[in-house]
Write a protein that holds these residues in place. Structure first.
Motif, mmCIF file in Angstrom:
data_model
loop_
_atom_site.group_PDB
_atom_site.id
_atom_site.type_symbol
_atom_site.label_atom_id
_atom_site.label_comp_id
_atom_site.label_asym_id
_atom_site.label_seq_id
_atom_site.Cartn_x
_atom_site.Cartn_y
_atom_site.Cartn_z
ATOM 1 N N VAL A 168 -3.353 -1.708 -2.467
ATOM 2 C CA VAL A 168 -1.982 -1.643 -1.951
ATOM 3 C C VAL A 168 -1.118 -2.541 -2.807
ATOM 4 O O VAL A 168 -1.576 -3.589 -3.273
ATOM 5 C CB VAL A 168 -1.923 -2.080 -0.468
ATOM 6 C CG1 VAL A 168 -0.500 -2.241 0.008
ATOM 7 C CG2 VAL A 168 -2.660 -1.073 0.408
ATOM 8 N N GLN A 169 0.106 -2.103 -3.040
ATOM 9 C CA GLN A 169 1.081 -2.906 -3.786
ATOM 10 C C GLN A 169 2.154 -3.404 -2.821
ATOM 11 O O GLN A 169 2.389 -2.805 -1.769
ATOM 12 C CB GLN A 169 1.729 -2.081 -4.904
ATOM 13 C CG GLN A 169 0.733 -1.583 -5.935
ATOM 14 C CD GLN A 169 1.358 -0.591 -6.902
ATOM 15 O OE1 GLN A 169 2.340 0.073 -6.588
ATOM 16 N NE2 GLN A 169 0.768 -0.480 -8.084
ATOM 17 N N GLN A 170 2.791 -4.511 -3.172
ATOM 18 C CA GLN A 170 3.830 -5.102 -2.321
ATOM 19 C C GLN A 170 5.078 -5.333 -3.159
ATOM 20 O O GLN A 170 5.278 -6.411 -3.710
ATOM 21 C CB GLN A 170 3.337 -6.417 -1.710
ATOM 22 C CG GLN A 170 4.233 -6.942 -0.607
ATOM 23 C CD GLN A 170 3.655 -8.169 0.066
ATOM 24 O OE1 GLN A 170 2.955 -8.950 -0.561
ATOM 25 N NE2 GLN A 170 3.927 -8.323 1.355
ATOM 26 N N PRO A 171 5.967 -4.319 -3.250
ATOM 27 C CA PRO A 171 7.162 -4.468 -4.091
ATOM 28 C C PRO A 171 8.133 -5.522 -3.576
ATOM 29 O O PRO A 171 8.842 -6.142 -4.355
ATOM 30 C CB PRO A 171 7.782 -3.076 -4.078
ATOM 31 C CG PRO A 171 7.250 -2.419 -2.843
ATOM 32 C CD PRO A 171 5.877 -2.982 -2.635
ATOM 33 N N ARG A 221 -1.275 -6.802 9.686
ATOM 34 C CA ARG A 221 -0.764 -7.688 8.633
ATOM 35 C C ARG A 221 -1.924 -8.332 7.860
ATOM 36 O O ARG A 221 -1.916 -8.381 6.628
ATOM 37 C CB ARG A 221 0.140 -8.747 9.252
ATOM 38 C CG ARG A 221 0.831 -9.635 8.232
ATOM 39 C CD ARG A 221 1.727 -10.653 8.917
ATOM 40 N NE ARG A 221 2.758 -9.990 9.712
ATOM 41 C CZ ARG A 221 2.927 -10.171 11.015
ATOM 42 N NH1 ARG A 221 2.125 -10.997 11.678
ATOM 43 N NH2 ARG A 221 3.883 -9.542 11.663
ATOM 44 N N ALA A 222 -2.932 -8.805 8.574
ATOM 45 C CA ALA A 222 -4.078 -9.427 7.917
ATOM 46 C C ALA A 222 -4.873 -8.411 7.096
ATOM 47 O O ALA A 222 -5.334 -8.715 5.983
ATOM 48 C CB ALA A 222 -4.979 -10.081 8.968
ATOM 49 N N MET A 223 -5.007 -7.206 7.603
ATOM 50 C CA MET A 223 -5.763 -6.182 6.875
ATOM 51 C C MET A 223 -5.028 -5.738 5.619
ATOM 52 O O MET A 223 -5.651 -5.477 4.572
ATOM 53 C CB MET A 223 -6.042 -5.001 7.809
ATOM 54 C CG MET A 223 -6.947 -5.362 8.977
ATOM 55 S SD MET A 223 -6.953 -4.123 10.291
ATOM 56 C CE MET A 223 -7.879 -2.813 9.499
ATOM 57 N N LEU A 224 -3.708 -5.650 5.684
ATOM 58 C CA LEU A 224 -2.948 -5.287 4.484
ATOM 59 C C LEU A 224 -3.077 -6.360 3.409
ATOM 60 O O LEU A 224 -3.090 -6.046 2.208
ATOM 61 C CB LEU A 224 -1.476 -5.068 4.851
ATOM 62 C CG LEU A 224 -1.158 -3.774 5.606
ATOM 63 C CD1 LEU A 224 0.294 -3.784 6.087
ATOM 64 C CD2 LEU A 224 -1.405 -2.552 4.726
ATOM 65 N N GLU A 225 -3.184 -7.604 3.817
ATOM 66 C CA GLU A 225 -3.388 -8.671 2.835
ATOM 67 C C GLU A 225 -4.711 -8.463 2.091
ATOM 68 O O GLU A 225 -4.798 -8.689 0.876
ATOM 69 C CB GLU A 225 -3.383 -10.029 3.539
ATOM 70 C CG GLU A 225 -2.015 -10.487 4.022
ATOM 71 C CD GLU A 225 -1.070 -10.776 2.872
ATOM 72 O OE1 GLU A 225 0.132 -10.517 3.034
ATOM 73 O OE2 GLU A 225 -1.533 -11.236 1.805
ATOM 74 N N GLU A 226 -5.737 -8.031 2.793
ATOM 75 C CA GLU A 226 -7.018 -7.771 2.132
ATOM 76 C C GLU A 226 -6.902 -6.584 1.182
ATOM 77 O O GLU A 226 -7.494 -6.599 0.090
ATOM 78 C CB GLU A 226 -8.092 -7.518 3.180
ATOM 79 C CG GLU A 226 -8.391 -8.734 4.058
ATOM 80 C CD GLU A 226 -9.581 -8.506 4.971
ATOM 81 O OE1 GLU A 226 -10.593 -7.979 4.486
ATOM 82 O OE2 GLU A 226 -9.484 -8.845 6.165
ATOM 83 N N ARG A 263 -15.375 0.502 -1.166
ATOM 84 C CA ARG A 263 -16.696 0.171 -0.638
ATOM 85 C C ARG A 263 -16.895 -1.328 -0.438
ATOM 86 O O ARG A 263 -17.793 -1.744 0.286
ATOM 87 C CB ARG A 263 -17.775 0.733 -1.574
ATOM 88 C CG ARG A 263 -18.018 2.218 -1.388
ATOM 89 C CD ARG A 263 -19.338 2.622 -1.999
ATOM 90 N NE ARG A 263 -19.319 2.515 -3.446
ATOM 91 C CZ ARG A 263 -18.969 3.495 -4.275
ATOM 92 N NH1 ARG A 263 -18.587 4.664 -3.772
ATOM 93 N NH2 ARG A 263 -18.990 3.320 -5.581
ATOM 94 N N GLN A 264 -16.056 -2.140 -1.065
ATOM 95 C CA GLN A 264 -16.173 -3.593 -0.879
ATOM 96 C C GLN A 264 -15.466 -4.063 0.388
ATOM 97 O O GLN A 264 -15.547 -5.239 0.746
ATOM 98 C CB GLN A 264 -15.582 -4.317 -2.097
ATOM 99 C CG GLN A 264 -16.136 -3.846 -3.430
ATOM 100 C CD GLN A 264 -17.647 -3.786 -3.426
ATOM 101 O OE1 GLN A 264 -18.300 -4.737 -3.013
ATOM 102 N NE2 GLN A 264 -18.197 -2.671 -3.887
ATOM 103 N N LEU A 265 -14.766 -3.159 1.060
ATOM 104 C CA LEU A 265 -14.011 -3.534 2.256
ATOM 105 C C LEU A 265 -14.894 -3.455 3.497
ATOM 106 O O LEU A 265 -15.908 -2.744 3.528
ATOM 107 C CB LEU A 265 -12.808 -2.603 2.434
ATOM 108 C CG LEU A 265 -11.790 -2.536 1.293
ATOM 109 C CD1 LEU A 265 -10.793 -1.427 1.577
ATOM 110 C CD2 LEU A 265 -11.083 -3.867 1.109
ATOM 111 N N GLY A 266 -14.484 -4.157 4.545
ATOM 112 C CA GLY A 266 -15.106 -3.968 5.842
ATOM 113 C C GLY A 266 -14.730 -2.616 6.418
ATOM 114 O O GLY A 266 -13.788 -1.946 5.966
#
Length: 662
Positions: A395-398, A383-388, A345-348
């Motif tokens: 989301v995790q970034q292994p 790419r920018a949305m995944l950073e958010e 809910r905190q996301l755009g």
């Protein structure tokens, strides 16, 4: 000059082949002259073959086997190694030692409590070299195992490996032991020629043998049951394994279990403080509202995952009070869903939509390109949305270029999408993912070094952007990283009835299977591809599917079944009238006939393949067929005739068989 006995003593292929041929002579009970007469060979040539001075042509090996009524096919790999010895590696590669593999996920900086359980893990590793950690979802099994593995890493310098077995991953089946073992052996950089092609027991034995001579720590995460894990456990030697599962692995009687419960109230409070970045003391937000802080602990069920997500919301929202956090938690449906939904809910709106769609992905980890296809957005925006989403701990970034969802987050995303997104939109998004994997696999396949390119993909719409494949190494690396996702996409396509995708996807994995994987799975894939082609009813696809299945059986050594597949393909080729498909089939039948001991028939088939490739306007295929014909002529001892053939791909001094057709 080294004699044949010296070569055989050192295990060289030429000397070993000579020894096998002498055993055939002894079995025949004939002298050299009599044996030469029965095989149609000259006595002098036969003597050189038996003494290891010369490698015989394959028809001579076949003739010797026929005299004693033995199958020549088991000798084929040894004969090929003797005919084409590999060059010695350069000194630098012998002297250099590759860095050990470390696949462990990041150790969480706020690891809290678990002192007793951690001590139990170390004690079990010391006494049994294997331990299983079980407990409910979100209780911190993976966190404990990874933390312990990091603590053990210094004592196991030959590698720190991690594999997710997906025992409880919604939307995909558990990882089978065969695939897990191949991934683990690849992580240890075991050469493919040492990896058994078929048979789970042989693979498991190879894995245990590799571990026996190394000091490796392995985390086997998210196991479904004991049967999935047992082939992956180390045998004799110093290596250790840490297994996690939501189930008690009662079938592993020899493995000590460590069961996790929720954190104690004190440990939960400490974890919430650390995860929220609260400074502690009387001035902290948690201390100023102890009743609300206690309610957060209760609503999170003292589960580490939920506590970390709740703490992350406080850390990134300095204007919130703990009471606001409780209100957000109260609006949810469960401890997990409330924490996840609160973060969403905190996301755009675009980010929230993307998060929900991620729950539709059929695989485990993913990259930016498949997400762009899923959401029908440019890669730059994705790419920018995944950073958010990373910042929100959704989301995790292994690794630097790959992402994943925790199992519980993945489940929440799927449920949220089912509740909020129209069914037609979800169907279109999943269709774009299946289209992407077929077209991306086709692009990677095209970058691999084969001479006979196949037909381009027709499944769905090509995605706007594909990963760049600068060379064969980049293509192979992508196929290796995406193999699990490709298989998951294949299963999803089969489940939703996307027959064109089921038919085409295995065709673009032939080069990858030829280099890395075994033949059993390839046969299964092409059997299902044939079934899809039969449902589609297109004659060309049916011809290709029967030919591909025959090819897969040929690679598995099932020559009679391969011949039956090629015969079925021949009937469809006549109906389809496609010269390229007919050429590919003729080339494959030529290799099958050659391996069966034929002489004139393979040459005729190779000539036919070349003619058909020319008719189809495929010069690369025609050159391949000409090379195959010339190579076979050379193996029959007709050097001058072979040298006159067009399309040669060797020198007269170093005869090398052309690559097998895909």
């Amino acid at each position: 000059m080294v004699d044949a006995s010296g070569r055989q003593a050192r295990g060289e292929p030429q000397g070993e082949l000579a020894g096998r041929l002498r055993a055939l002579q002894e079995l025949s009970g004939l002298g050299v002259r009599a044996l030469a007469r029965d095989t149609g060979l000259s006595s002098s040539s036969l003597s050189r073959y038996l003494n290891g001075q010369t490698v015989p042509p394959w028809p001579a090996v076949v003739a010797l086997c026929r005299v004693v009524r033995r199958d020549p096919r088991p000798l084929r790999p040894l004969w090929e190694r003797a005919s084409n010895p590999l060059p010695a590696p350069p000194k630098s590669s012998r002297q250099g030692r590759p860095l050990p593999r470390n696949d462990l996920p990041r150790d969480v900086p706020d690891f809290t409590g678990r002192a007793e359980q951690l001590a139990a893990v170390f004690a079990a590793v010391e006494s049994h070299r294997v331990v299983s950690v079980d407990g409910m979802a979100g209780v911190g099994k993976t966190c404990l195992a990874v933390h312990a593995a990091h603590r053990l890493a210094a004592d196991f310098p030959d590698g720190q490996l991690y594999v997710d077995l997906h025992g409880f991953t919604e939307g995909r089946p558990p990882l089978d032991a065969d695939s897990a073992l191949r991934a683990l052996l690849a992580a240890l950089d075991v050469p493919s020629e040492r990896v058994p092609q078929d048979g789970l027991e042989q693979l498991a034995a190879c894995w245990r043998a590799e571990l026996a001579r190394r000091r490796v720590v392995v985390v086997l995460d998210n196991a479904a049951d004991a049967e999935q894990v047992r082939p992956l456990l180390p045998g004799a030697g110093p290596s250790v394994a840490l297994v996690t599962s939501r189930n008690r692995l009662l079938g592993l009687d020899e493995v000590p279990p460590v069961s996790l419960d929720v954190l104690s109230p004190e440990e939960s409070a400490e974890l919430l403080v650390r995860a929220s970045g609260d400074p502690g003391g009387p001035e902290g937000r948690l201390a100023r509202d102890p009743e609300s802080a206690a309610e957060v602990l209760r609503r999170c069920g003292h589960l580490p995952l939920a506590l970390r997500l709740a703490g992350a919301r406080l850390r990134h929202r300095p204007g919130w009070t703990v009471g606001v956090l409780v209100e957000r938690l109260a609006a949810g449906a469960s401890e997990f869903d409330t924490a996840f939904a609160m973060s969403v809910r905190q996301l755009g709106r675009p980010q929230a939509r993307l998060f929900r769609l991620l729950g539709l992905l059929p695989g485990a980890s993913f990259d930016e390109y498949v997400v762009a296809a899923l959401a029908d957005l440019p890669v730059r925006d994705v790419r920018a949305m995944l950073e958010e989403l990373l910042d929100a701990h959704l989301v995790q970034q292994p690794t630097a270029d790959r992402y994943r969802l925790h199992d519980l987050v993945h489940q929440h995303a799927r449920r949220a999408s089912a509740e909020q997104d129209p069914a037609a939109e979800r169907e279109r998004a999943l269709g774009r993912v299946l289209d992407y994997y077929v077209h991306a696999a086709a692009a990677a396949d095209a970058a691999m070094p084969f001479l006979s390119p196949g037909a381009p993909p027709t499944a769905g719409r090509p995605p706007a952007e594909l990963p760049p494949f600068a060379d064969k190494n980049a293509a192979f690396a992508w196929l290796t990283a995406e193999y699990g996702n490709l298989m998951a996409a294949f299963e999803t396509a089969a489940a939703v009835g996307a027959d064109t995708h089921v038919y085409e996807l295995p065709r673009f994995l032939r080069a990858y299977f030829a280099r890395r994987c075994g033949t059993t799975h390839l046969n299964v894939l092409f059997e299902r591809s044939l079934a899809a082609a039969e449902r589609l009813g297109d004659p060309v696809r049916l011809a290709e599917a029967h030919s591909d299945l025959g090819f897969a059986r040929y690679n598995a050594g099932r020559l009679a079944e391969a011949a039956a597949g090629y015969e079925a393909a021949g009937l469809r080729v006549a109906q389809a009238g496609d010269a390229r498909v007919a050429a590919e089939l003729a080339l494959r039948r030529g290799y099958l006939s050659w391996d069966a001991g034929g002489v004139e028939e393979p040459l005729d088939l190779f000539r036919l393949a070349g003619k058909l490739y020319e008719e189809a306007g495929c010069p690369a295929g025609a050159a391949h067929a000409a090379a195959a014909e010339a190579w076979a002529t050379l193996q029959l001892g007709h050097r001058e005739e072979a040298a006159r053939r067009p399309g040669r791909c060797w020198t007269s001094r170093t005869p090398t068989p052309p690559g097998r057709p895909r």
